[in-house]
Structure formats: C-alpha cells, structure tokens
Design an enzyme around this catalytic site. Structure first.
Site, PDB file in Angstrom:
ATOM      1  N   LEU A 142       0.766  -1.245   0.015  1.00 56.88           N
ATOM      2  CA  LEU A 142      -0.113  -0.009  -0.005  1.00 56.88           C
ATOM      3  C   LEU A 142       1.172   1.061  -0.137  1.00 56.88           C
ATOM      4  O   LEU A 142       1.883   1.309   0.759  1.00 56.88           O
ATOM      5  CB  LEU A 142      -0.601   0.062   1.388  1.00 56.88           C
ATOM      6  CG  LEU A 142      -1.984  -0.749   1.501  1.00 56.88           C
ATOM      7  CD1 LEU A 142      -2.475  -0.864   3.027  1.00 56.88           C
ATOM      8  CD2 LEU A 142      -3.236  -0.428   0.584  1.00 56.88           C
ATOM      9  N   CYS A 143       0.596   2.311  -0.509  1.00 57.61           N
ATOM     10  CA  CYS A 143       1.463   3.452  -0.983  1.00 57.61           C
ATOM     11  C   CYS A 143       0.748   4.485  -0.961  1.00 57.61           C
ATOM     12  O   CYS A 143      -0.243   4.707  -1.514  1.00 57.61           O
ATOM     13  CB  CYS A 143       2.215   3.214  -1.967  1.00 57.61           C
ATOM     14  SG  CYS A 143       3.178   1.456  -2.361  1.00 57.61           S
ATOM     15  N   THR A 144       1.364   5.720  -0.799  1.00 56.69           N
ATOM     16  CA  THR A 144       1.104   7.017  -1.361  1.00 56.69           C
ATOM     17  C   THR A 144       2.086   7.639  -1.871  1.00 56.69           C
ATOM     18  O   THR A 144       3.084   7.752  -1.404  1.00 56.69           O
ATOM     19  CB  THR A 144       0.692   7.782  -0.196  1.00 56.69           C
ATOM     20  OG1 THR A 144      -0.454   7.074   0.740  1.00 56.69           O
ATOM     21  CG2 THR A 144       0.028   9.295  -0.328  1.00 56.69           C
ATOM     22  N   ARG A 159       7.154   9.892  -1.623  1.00 59.52           N
ATOM     23  CA  ARG A 159       6.324   8.511  -1.397  1.00 59.52           C
ATOM     24  C   ARG A 159       6.305   7.936   0.091  1.00 59.52           C
ATOM     25  O   ARG A 159       7.470   8.079   0.516  1.00 59.52           O
ATOM     26  CB  ARG A 159       6.584   7.618  -2.361  1.00 59.52           C
ATOM     27  CG  ARG A 159       7.686   6.645  -2.146  1.00 59.52           C
ATOM     28  CD  ARG A 159       7.406   5.329  -1.907  1.00 59.52           C
ATOM     29  NE  ARG A 159       7.289   4.438  -2.810  1.00 59.52           N
ATOM     30  CZ  ARG A 159       6.244   3.803  -3.447  1.00 59.52           C
ATOM     31  NH1 ARG A 159       5.048   3.777  -3.008  1.00 59.52           N
ATOM     32  NH2 ARG A 159       6.230   2.990  -4.646  1.00 59.52           N
ATOM     33  N   ASN A 323      -4.136   4.197  -3.563  1.00 56.21           N
ATOM     34  CA  ASN A 323      -4.440   2.979  -4.158  1.00 56.21           C
ATOM     35  C   ASN A 323      -5.519   2.647  -4.622  1.00 56.21           C
ATOM     36  O   ASN A 323      -6.315   1.594  -4.946  1.00 56.21           O
ATOM     37  CB  ASN A 323      -4.136   1.852  -3.130  1.00 56.21           C
ATOM     38  CG  ASN A 323      -2.686   1.802  -2.400  1.00 56.21           C
ATOM     39  OD1 ASN A 323      -2.657   2.486  -1.645  1.00 56.21           O
ATOM     40  ND2 ASN A 323      -2.118   1.191  -3.024  1.00 56.21           N
TER      41      ASN A 323
END
Ligand SMILES: *[C@@H]1O[C@H](CO)[C@@H](O)[C@H](O)[C@H]1NC(C)=O
Ligand SMILES: *[C@@H]1O[C@H](CO)[C@@H](O)[C@H](O)[C@H]1NC(C)=O
Ligand SMILES: *[C@@H]1O[C@H](CO)[C@@H](O)[C@H](O)[C@H]1NC(C)=O
Ligand SMILES: *[C@@H]1O[C@H](CO)[C@@H](O)[C@H](O)[C@H]1NC(C)=O
Length: 664
Positions: A142-144, A159, A323
């Site tokens: 999961l990332c931003t 990020r 996501n």
C-alpha cells in the site's frame, strides 16, 4: 503450506467462506474462523478532521536509510553480494517456502534470474524464498505517492511505502512478514555504471525490482499497488501457466530507469508495456508540468497529467495517488487521499518543497502503522533521500480502530433484538411455509455416519421461491461464477454485473431498507444508498473479486447449489431451534464441506438471502468479532433469541466478512 499453491489455498478459504454465507449459514469451521480472526493487519479509517503534520522535517539522522552501490558493470550474479553479505540475517529473513518457487525463478527474465541466484547463494536464503519475496511486492503493498510543483515549476516527488502484507501462509504463525521485520532491510541503492550513478532507488534488501526510483535530471518514478477488479492475480497466474508476454511491474520500473533517457520515453514505455498485474505508475520529469499518474490495467492505461485537475483533486500543481483510481472516490474505510490533498492545499504552492511533502506524508492516516519508509526526490538536483518511519504508539492506534468497533458502543443488545425482530417480520421473501423438512434422525456432533438417507427438504425448494428476485439473482451470480471456473479470467465484467444485480435486488427489499436506516441511525453506515451499497459490496465481495479460487467454486457448488436445490448431503441433525410456529429456524448439524468435514455447522432454514445479508451485516458492523444477539420470529410465533457470530477478515488494510454464522 509450503508451496506456491498458497494463493488458491488462501483465496479458496475466503472465497468459499464469503460465498457460502450468502445462502447457507454456517459452513465454516472453528479453525478457519480462528485463522481469519488471528490476522494482525491494521486498518485505517479516515478521520474527517485532518490534522496536518507540521515541522516533521528533518527527521532524526539515525532514521536515514543507508546507501549501497550496485555496480551494473559486474555480472548479475555478483552485483548484490556486498549488500546481502551485510544484511545476512538469513534466519530472520523469512524462513519459509522452498520447493516450488525456484521453478518460478527459472521463468524470470535475465538479468533478474541471475541476480536472484546470486542473492540466494550469498545470503544462504533459498532461491524460492527470495523469489517469493520479489514477487510479493507486485501485489501486496500500500502506498501514497505525491508529486508537487513549486511556484517556480520545480518538481518534487515523494512517497510512503506501507507494507500491508498478510497472508495465511503458516496458519499457526502468520506474523512472519511484518513491517517490523522489513524496516531493518530498507536500503538506498545507487546503481552505477563506469563509476557513475545511472539511477537510484530505495529497496528492501533482497528485492531487485524497483518501487521507488530516480534517474537524476531525467525523471522520478514510483509504483503504487492497484486493487483492480480485474484481479491482480490473474496475470501472475497466466505467467505461471506459461504466458510470458507480460512484465513484472517492479522489473519494468527498473528497466525504464536503466534504459529510458527522458521523461517522454519513460512515459511511453510505462503506458504501453503489457503488465502482469494492474498498478499505478507515478512519473515526474525535470520540467514544469511533467507529472502523471498512469493507471494501468494489464494492457490498458489511463494517464492523468499534472495541471489538468481531476474530479478528485482540483488543484493543478500536485498529484496524489494512493491505491484507488483517480476517477473514483476512495472507499471511506481507507481514505488516505483526501487528507493528503487537504494538507497539500493547506501548504500551498508557494511553500512546496521536499520538507512540505514530508509533512504531508507524516500526516495520519497517510502515515500509519504499516508505513516502512518515506522517500523524497528532487530530480533537478539529484537529491534522493529516504527515511525509516515508525508511526508512534499510541497515537497511531487511534486510527486503526475499525469503524464498527469504534462506534458500536451505542448499539445496545435491546436495539439489536428489536431490529432483528422487525427484520424477521418484514421478511416476505422467506420460504418458511414452503419448505417441508424431513429431519430424520438425531446424530452427534462430529459423527460422519449418515443418519439421514433422505433429503432434508422433502420436496426440494419450490421453483416459485427460487424465482423470487433476490434468489434468482443470487443463483445467476453463482451460475455465472461456476461457468467461469475453467477460464483464467476469473472476474469478468459480466460477473461484476451479476454482483451488482444481486445487490440491487437485495436493496429493493424492505428488509435491507430498514437495515440501512438502522445502521445510519447508529452511525455505522452513510445515509447515501449508493455509499451503503458500496460498503456492503466491499465487505461481502471485496475478496471475491480478487480471487482466483477454483477450489472455492467447488466448495460453493457443493454447499450452496445443492442446498438451494434441496439435496444437500444431510447426515442428520444435532440440535434444532424453533423460531415460533412452522418449520424450525436453525438446525445444527455435522456436515462435509469442500472435502473437509465440519463437525459442527448451523443452517438458517427458510430465511431469504436479504434477511441473512442484513442480519450478518448488522452484526459485522455493530459487533464485529463477537457474539451479537438476535431475536428471530417467524409467522407470528413466539420470538426466540439466538446469536450471530461474525469474524472480520482483514486484508490489505481493508475489512471483509471473514465469516458469519448463527449459534444457539
Ligand atoms: C475540526 O477541528 C477544528 C480545530 O481543530 C475544530 O474547530 C472543528 O470543530 C473540528 N471539526 C469537526 C467536524 O470536528
Ligand atoms: C512464531 O512467531 C513468534 C513471534 O510471534 C516466534 O517467536 C516464534 O518463534 C514463531 N514460531 C515458529 C515456529 O516459527
Ligand atoms: C533539470 O532541471 C534543472 C532545473 O530546473 C535544470 O537546470 C537542468 O538543466 C535540467 N536538466 C535537464 C537534463 O534538462
Ligand atoms: C470445465 O472443463 C471440464 C473439462 O475440461 C468440463 O467437463 C466442464 O464441463 C467444464 N465446466 C464448465 C462450467 O465449463
């Protein structure tokens, strides 16, 4: 479980669990429930009043990620030696998986296969494990990612990488891949040729693809996972079945950093290459307005450019990707996008900088317990820095309480008894009068002896019952599902449509309307019908949509279809609970399900699909992971109390119905 078959294995559990509960009530054994219950992943729920973090930069210098040089002039097998020798805590590095994954490794393109072999040799980690480790990132993070552009047009890219992997690999001990275990493995890599930096990345030691990278003066690139309806596993399964025409996204990222010489070349490769799984590429260049979110399916691509603005973000000087597709709202239970956007807007373009991005990426829940690192990139100066992140307790905890648990304090036992009694009274589609039961002999819990040679339903389930809209749509959904088990593409648009049709039918009933009103009054659902539908769809179908489970379908067929047709392999009952007049309400019985014998199951007899969904959903939201009191009353008989047990299954930080069943 020590083979690659874990994917169908795990999925088949969730899948069959979810499907089975649509009509039949309790087929899931204690051990499975335990498994769902045990998962220790965290969930986010979006707090509407975001407090943007301030002055978080710079963090402690001790949190700075160390850098290693990867010499691309060396043969692939030797490139990683010094790093792996340093990080050689092989005992710590996931002591699992061995036999089948080397076979997968052999299928990977060069130079990656040789590099993996080199890593396996130097670290003493099985090739299978190291391969698994590399493959996992394709689908389980999961990332931003944030790109912003200062008033002078300078582009900054940052990020967070949140590692949200949990899989029911070792049922007894599934804490094996935790965020904690990974943090010490975070390294910055400086890929050099002829002593010169070609590109940089931040990686977990042993992972040779790239999820976050920069080619100085050219472009910066991050990858975020996309949970797509297409099913992230489909492409990987195709790969395993021999279709090698697609790219692993992490390797493609590395190829692009290695070979593309400009932002435009990178953009072109990233939009046109075939992929194994859907992802988001976030790409920024070295010139004004060079920033895009590339939303990728395995073949198709959508490009959102900076400066254009979109439904989800009005400001034109930044882009945020978590996501979820930019044309959709993020689901309310995992909204990291809105807080990030709010904080960027608050920061303003004038103060856009790496430290500003760091603050945004330090704002909860953008920053959360799964966050392992934050990376900041300034392509024009070549500044590339990453920081280990640990979201401090207990303030991070407050974010992790599921919506249901947090607010369920208000829902009293009396309220649950009253709403369930009302729902039973509204259940006009229930088949309580139309089923003629033939209980036959009493048996004992765990007995495999067939004490009841005749069917449970003397005359089967009448056609007119099965033709009622909610039953018919449910059957259609399943027919469709069954028809597709032979295909690789497991969740077709048609199936999605069937799913929606089923939910539409269910939403047309007064049972579900009353359920919605009740949940809204308790703060457990949003008042918009569409949002509530989305909520139910997520908790009931979320995993199913990603699941390739062949075994699951047969389990479903075995239990659900046969049950619906009235010729379940019924072995006898252990206890019954009558809900007023007419046929019994609940039957407890031993059952063979999906080849697995369940000593103890409970069926709801005659209840409509909508009533079951309604009761389970209420309990799931109001009393997750515990017993929930229900008052059942059929045909104006005496009302009788029983309980529903739900288990929450957490996956990718999202919550699903793991199981739900009545018990008395
Ligand atoms: C949000 O926070 C501000 C200040 O922290 C407060 O004044 C406001 O009432 C809060 N709004 C909500 C909806 O909680
Ligand atoms: C299971 O996990 C715990 C940590 O939670 C660890 O101490 C223990 O050694 C593990 N057991 C096995 C068999 O791997
Ligand atoms: C990248 O941007 C910087 C500053 O905007 C500029 O000085 C430099 O020439 C650019 N590099 C390339 C290769 O265009
Ligand atoms: C799936 O394939 C098997 C044999 O290949 C066949 O017997 C079966 O009918 C097929 N099922 C469906 C639903 O197409």
């Amino acid at each position: 479980m020590k083979s690659f078959s874990w994917i169908p294995f795990f999925m088949s559990h969730s899948l069959s669990t979810i499907l089975a509960f649509l009509l039949i009530t309790c087929v899931i054994s204690q051990s499975w429930d335990q498994e769902f219950n045990d998962q220790n992943l965290l969930t986010y729920s979006f707090s509407e009043n975001v407090t943007c973090a301030e002055n978080e930069y710079p963090p402690l210098s001790s949190d700075r990620v160390p850098t290693y040089i990867i010499n691309l002039d060396l043969p692939p097998k030797l490139r990683w030696s010094h790093l792996m020798a340093d990080k050689k805590e092989s005992g710590k590095l996931f002591p699992l998986v061995d036999k089948y994954l080397p076979l997968v490794a052999e299928t990977l393109p060069e130079p990656y296969l040789s590099e993996l072999k080199g890593i396996a040799e130097i670290s003493g980690i099985e090739l299978g494990e190291i391969t698994l480790y590399n493959i996992f990132y394709e689908v389980f993070t999961l990332c931003t990612s944030v790109i912003s552009q200062g008033a002078d047009g300078k582009i900054y890219h940052g990020r967070n990488l949140d590692f949200g992997l949990f899989l029911g690999w070792d049922v007894k001990n599934h804490t094996w891949l935790t965020t904690e275990a990974l943090r010490p493995l975070v390294v910055e890599l400086d890929f050099q040729r002829g002593g010169q930096t070609v590109y940089k990345s931040v990686n977990f030691a042993g992972y040779i693809g790239v999820l976050t990278g920069m080619k100085p003066q050219r472009f910066t690139l991050t990858l975020d996972e996309r949970f797509s309806m297409e099913g992230g596993f489909v492409g990987i399964i195709r790969w395993l079945l021999g279709d090698r025409s697609s790219n692993w996204a992490g390797f493609l990222m590395r190829d692009v950093l290695e070979k593309a010489d400009s932002y435009h070349q990178a953009l072109s490769t990233l939009t046109t290459s075939k992929l194994l799984a859907p992802v988001y590429f976030i790409l920024a260049g070295n010139a004004t307005d060079q920033g895009v979110i590339i939303t990728r399916g395995r073949i198709e691509a959508d490009v959102l450019s900076m400066g254009r603005g979109s439904v989800s973000q009005v400001s034109t000087w930044f882009l945020v990707e978590t996501n979820y597709d930019h044309w959709n709202q993020p689901p309310f239970f995992d909204d990291r996008r809105t807080p990030a956007i709010q904080c960027l807007d608050k920061m303003g373009r004038e103060t856009a900088s790496l430290s500003g991005i760091f603050n945004v990426l330090s704002t909860k829940p953008v920053f959360n317990k799964l966050t392992t690192y934050t990376c900041l990139m300034d392509v024009s100066t070549g500044q590339f820095e990453s920081w280990i992140r640990v979201c401090p307790e207990p303030s991070c905890d407050t974010i992790d309480i599921s919506a249901g648990q947090q607010r369920s304090i208000d829902v009293t036992d009396d309220a649950l008894l009253e709403i369930s009694r009302r729902l039973y009274s509204m259940d006009v589609n229930g088949a309580y009068d139309q089923l003629e039961l033939n209980l036959q002999s009493k048996t004992s819990s765990g007995s495999r002896v067939d004490k009841a040679p005749l069917p449970l339903f003397k005359n089967g389930v009448p056609k007119d019952v099965l033709s009622r809209p909610t039953y018919a749509k449910l059957l259609a959904l399943f027919d469709n599902y069954l028809a597709s088990v032979n295909e690789t593409e497991l969740v077709t648009p048609q199936e999605k449509a069937e799913e929606t049709a089923f939910l539409d039918a269910v939403f047309g009933t007064s049972v579900v309307k009353a359920t919605h009103q009740f949940l809204v009054s308790k703060g457990l659902a949003e008042s918009s019908v569409e949002r509530f539908k989305e909520q139910l769809k997520n908790i009931w179908f979320g995993l199913y949509q990603r699941a390739p489970g062949k075994q699951g379908s047969s389990g479903f067929e075995h239990v659900f279809l046969e049950e619906a047709k009235g010729d379940l392999n019924y072995l006898g009952y252990t206890r019954v609970l009558s809900l007023g007049k007419g046929p019994v309400g609940l039957i407890e019985l031993p059952m063979k399900y999906q080849g697995v014998f369940k000593p103890h199951s409970t069926l709801m007899i005659g209840s409509s699909p909508e009533l079951e969904i309604a009761l389970y959903s209420i309990c799931f939201l109001a009393r997750p992971d515990t017993l929930c009191p229900i008052s059942g009353q059929i045909n104006n008989g005496k009302s009788t109390q029983y309980k529903i047990q739900t288990f929450v299954s957490k996956f990718h930080g999202r919550q699903f119905v793991g199981s739900a069943f009545p018990t008395f």
